[in-house]
Scaffold this motif. Structure first.
Motif, short mmCIF file in Angstrom:
data_model
loop_
_atom_site.label_atom_id
_atom_site.label_comp_id
_atom_site.label_asym_id
_atom_site.label_seq_id
_atom_site.Cartn_x
_atom_site.Cartn_y
_atom_site.Cartn_z
N SER A 1 -9.37 6.31 22.45
CA SER A 1 -8.85 5.79 23.72
C SER A 1 -7.86 4.65 23.49
N ARG A 2 -8.05 3.88 22.42
CA ARG A 2 -7.09 2.81 22.11
C ARG A 2 -5.78 3.38 21.57
N LEU A 3 -5.87 4.48 20.82
CA LEU A 3 -4.65 5.16 20.38
C LEU A 3 -3.87 5.68 21.58
N LYS A 4 -4.60 6.21 22.56
CA LYS A 4 -3.94 6.71 23.77
C LYS A 4 -3.33 5.56 24.58
N LYS A 5 -3.99 4.42 24.59
CA LYS A 5 -3.42 3.27 25.30
C LYS A 5 -2.11 2.83 24.65
N THR A 6 -2.08 2.84 23.32
CA THR A 6 -0.82 2.56 22.62
C THR A 6 0.24 3.56 23.02
N ALA A 7 -0.14 4.83 23.07
CA ALA A 7 0.82 5.90 23.37
C ALA A 7 1.42 5.76 24.77
N GLU A 8 0.68 5.19 25.70
CA GLU A 8 1.20 4.98 27.05
C GLU A 8 2.45 4.12 27.04
N HIS A 9 2.58 3.28 26.04
CA HIS A 9 3.72 2.35 25.96
C HIS A 9 4.68 2.73 24.83
N LYS A 10 4.49 3.93 24.27
CA LYS A 10 5.37 4.39 23.18
C LYS A 10 5.81 5.84 23.43
N ARG A 11 5.94 6.21 24.69
CA ARG A 11 6.40 7.56 25.05
C ARG A 11 5.55 8.64 24.41
N GLY A 12 4.26 8.39 24.38
CA GLY A 12 3.34 9.40 23.89
C GLY A 12 3.19 9.47 22.39
N VAL A 13 3.79 8.54 21.65
CA VAL A 13 3.75 8.57 20.19
C VAL A 13 2.34 8.19 19.69
N LEU A 14 1.88 8.92 18.70
CA LEU A 14 0.63 8.60 17.99
C LEU A 14 0.98 7.64 16.85
N ASP A 15 0.48 6.41 16.93
CA ASP A 15 0.86 5.41 15.93
C ASP A 15 -0.31 4.47 15.66
N ALA A 16 -0.88 4.60 14.46
CA ALA A 16 -1.87 3.63 13.98
C ALA A 16 -1.54 3.30 12.53
N SER A 17 -0.24 3.20 12.25
CA SER A 17 0.20 3.09 10.86
C SER A 17 -0.39 1.87 10.15
N ASP A 18 -0.53 0.75 10.86
CA ASP A 18 -1.13 -0.42 10.22
C ASP A 18 -2.57 -0.14 9.81
N THR B 1 0.81 -1.22 0.00
CA THR B 1 0.00 0.00 0.00
C THR B 1 0.84 1.27 0.00
N SER B 2 2.13 1.12 0.07
CA SER B 2 3.09 2.19 0.38
C SER B 2 3.12 2.36 1.89
N GLY B 3 4.20 2.91 2.40
CA GLY B 3 4.31 3.11 3.84
C GLY B 3 3.19 3.99 4.37
N GLN B 4 2.60 3.61 5.50
CA GLN B 4 1.47 4.35 6.06
C GLN B 4 1.83 5.06 7.37
N GLY B 5 3.13 5.19 7.63
CA GLY B 5 3.55 5.79 8.88
C GLY B 5 3.77 7.29 8.82
N LYS B 6 4.32 7.80 9.91
CA LYS B 6 4.68 9.21 10.08
C LYS B 6 3.54 10.15 9.79
N GLU B 7 3.70 11.01 8.80
CA GLU B 7 2.70 12.06 8.55
C GLU B 7 1.38 11.48 8.04
N LYS B 8 1.35 10.22 7.70
CA LYS B 8 0.08 9.59 7.29
C LYS B 8 -0.70 9.13 8.52
N PHE B 9 -0.24 8.02 9.10
CA PHE B 9 -0.94 7.48 10.25
C PHE B 9 -0.01 7.21 11.44
N GLY B 10 1.01 8.05 11.56
CA GLY B 10 1.81 8.08 12.77
C GLY B 10 2.94 7.07 12.83
N GLY B 11 3.52 6.95 14.03
CA GLY B 11 4.65 6.08 14.24
C GLY B 11 5.93 6.88 14.40
#
Length: 633
Positions: free
Chosen positions: A233-250, A198-208
């Motif tokens: 709330s699930r994005l925030k739960k992820t962030a708790e274990h990623k130093r606050g990073v917003l990541d839903a790249s998948d 699909t091409s990379g979906q991270g960073k400015e697209k869907f985080g990471g």
């Protein structure tokens, strides 16, 4: 950007020619990438290493649901990092999957936890591959290692493997060396599967990475849609274990498949796709059915009989789910006088979902005799008694009726301290309502206020207040009920919705009176009006023989604002009244007029509705054979 026709892409795919990653990212599609008859699968880890799938899985389910793919998503496996497992992380991924499937109504999707159901997951993927063809492909999204896909391909028919398309956006996921001892994309392709990048979906697209641009999902945090707030709330739960990073790249892969846009992002693209549909809320406390001792015995017997057994199973299933929840009381109920999308009203209704849990737990405990349900209901009621102070507003305090009902049903299971605390609170509800009483009160407001006063008095066996309440009933009936069956609220608001708001309040007063030895159902106003006549007046509308356009001539300012300013479609002038709204009242009334149970059930069947729990205690109040014998209606 040059467009490559989808037909050309399919030609390449069928013949096993793969677009290079750099070229796949340059393809544009006019809409969803999977074909109309294609199916989808989702495979994620989340149980080890990067917890990004907790948020990404939730987001993917929201995207697939928005696209209407509840039937297309046939398979989910998760926690698919097989060499090792972190139980806490596995539990978090399970929450995202199980709650997401429920919230977004993927009722037909088969779901597998690879830590406990690995072989079943592999078998199901192989089965989906085997049912595939050139006109019905299986798109298997890889949000983690490819090992489950590889094992499924080994089991699948070699001639069918070419119809399985593995979807990825991550070079890391593709590399077998990234997953020691496991197989990667190239191994799967060697078995005959196709591959779509699909091409990379991270960073400015869907985080990471080090992406902290949370303002891009503020719209989700503040969405009127509770499901989208849950995704946040699930994005925030992820962030708790990623130093606050917003990541839903998948999750970007889901967006790419659903829209054909390989260059998606949180905002504005995802925001525009999911939409910011306004939420409008109403909340009525569950109907108050108060049974006599012999009827309670009968209730426990009939829950084993069809069709009441299904309603009872649903009741206990909901009660079981509530056992794991915590009370969510609020200090002040803010509801009456606000349009249906007012932020304070929206917030109040979120908290008031506790009332449905209390109702379910109370009845489940009462019927089953299992003390765990009653104990949990008492925990909820006690939390509300400690935090929520009754305001004296009849509409707002009426939302607490379920707590009063639970106190009535569960007092014998309460500790002495709980009885004292909750009983004092129940009394305060009656006190503050009586303090605000005016003898010119009429309509649904008078009914709600009088109901709370009367019930509190009955629960405390306050004979003086019981007599006071009974003395006011006649005055309210005189001002509200008319000889032709119409009500004050119907005349004023030109809405059967409010006619039944009045009738339901009065019926529940009649239920309290039934235990106190009074017949308020047939009690007549000076002009000859009664609850019974108001039910008879509405029966042609309930049966569909007449249609009532709602709100056309309402003189109430709030009714007009709900449509003109808030845009709530429920209050659109001329909207035909939905006769299903009469069902609760018929059930409440059937306790007094047995012949009403039959048209109530006819209405339910016409509307193809499941039997709601409150119809079961209504049935328990009827003598054996009463439904078959009564043909009045």
């Amino acid at each position: 950007m040059k467009k490559i026709p989808c037909s050309f892409f399919w030609l390449l795919l069928v013949f096993g020619i793969f677009l290079p990653c750099c070229l796949a990212a340059s393809v544009e599609y006019d809409g969803p990438i999977p074909g109309q008859n294609d199916r989808l699968g989702w495979s994620a880890d989340g149980n080890r290493h990067d917890p990004d799938d907790w948020g990404a899985t939730a987001l993917a389910l929201a995207i697939f649901a928005k696209q209407g793919w509840q039937d297309k998503l046939v398979h989910i496996d998760y926690n698919n990092w097989l060499p090792d497992n972190t139980p806490y992380k596995a539990a978090q991924e399970k929450i995202s999957v199980v709650e997401g499937v429920r919230k977004f109504k993927f009722s037909q999707t088969k779901v597998f936890d690879c830590q406990t159901d690995l072989e079943a997951a592999i078998d199901n993927v192989a089965a989906e591959i085997n049912k595939s063809s050139s006109s019905s492909r299986f798109w298997y999204v890889q949000a983690g290692p490819f090992e489950v896909a590889y094992l499924a391909l080994l089991k699948a028919d070699p001639d069918k493997r070419k119809y399985c398309i593995l979807v990825s956006h991550s070079a890391a996921n593709d590399r077998p060396q990234h997953w020691p001892g496991q197989h990667g994309k190239d191994d799967c392709v060697a078995l005959g599967a196709k591959y779509f990048y699909t091409s990379g979906q991270g960073k400015e697209k869907f985080g990471g990475g080090r992406f902290h641009e949370w303002q891009l999902v503020d719209w989700m945090k503040n969405s009127p849609n509770p499901e989208y707030r849950w995704v946040y709330s699930r994005l925030k739960k992820t962030a708790e274990h990623k130093r606050g990073v917003l990541d839903a790249s998948d999750g970007g892969m889901a967006f790419a498949l659903a829209t054909g846009d390989l260059e998606g992002n949180f905002s504005p693209k995802l925001k525009d796709f999911l939409g910011t549909d306004q939420e409008y809320v109403e909340f009525d406390a569950p109907p108050l059915f108060l049974l006599k001792a012999d009827e309670a015995v009968k209730l426990r017997d009939i829950v084993a009989e069809a069709p009441y057994d299904k309603a009872y199973k649903t009741l206990t299933a909901n009660a079981d789910a509530a056992l794991g929840d915590e009370p969510n009381p609020l200090e002040e109920i803010i509801y009456e006088g606000h349009v249906s999308n007012h932020p304070d009203r929206l917030n109040t209704v979120r908290h008031l979902q506790d009332m449905n849990k209390i109702y379910t737990l109370t009845w489940a405990g009462f019927v089953s005799g299992d003390s765990k349900y009653g104990a949990k209901a008492i925990e909820f009621v006690e939390a509300w008694a400690k935090k929520c102070k009754p305001s004296g507003n009849d509409v707002n305090d009426n939302k607490l009726l379920t707590c009063m009902f639970a106190y009535h049903m569960l007092r014998d299971e309460m500790t002495k301290a709980q009885k004292k605390e909750i009983g004092k609170w129940v009394k305060s509800i009656g006190d503050v309502q009586q303090k605000g009483w005016k003898d010119n009160k009429r309509g649904n407001h008078a009914g709600k206020r009088l109901k709370l006063i009367y019930f509190a008095a009955y629960l405390e066996n306050d004979k003086d207040r019981i007599k006071w309440a009974q003395s006011k009933i006649q005055k309210v009936w005189d001002l509200t009920l008319f000889a032709n069956g119409e009500t004050y609220d119907l005349k004023r608001r030109d809405a059967l919705s409010y006619h039944f708001s009045t009738v339901r309040a009065f019926l529940q007063i009649a239920h309290i009176g039934r235990l106190a030895g009074k017949d308020h159902y047939n009690q007549e106003a000076d002009n000859g009006g009664s609850i019974a006549k108001s039910i008879d007046f509405a029966l042609p509308y309930i049966k569909g023989e007449k249609i009532h356009p709602e709100w056309v001539n309402t003189i109430v300012k709030l009714d007009k604002e709900r449509w003109a300013k808030a845009g709530d479609p429920y209050y659109k002038p001329g909207k035909p009244w939905d006769r299903w709204e009469g069902y609760k009242s018929l059930m409440l009334a059937s306790v007094f007029d047995k012949s009403l149970y039959r048209p109530a059930e006819k209405l339910r069947q016409d509307k193809n509705k499941a039997l709601p729990w409150y119809a079961v205690p209504a049935r328990a109040s009827l003598p054996d054979g009463a439904v078959a014998q009564n043909t009045k209606h």
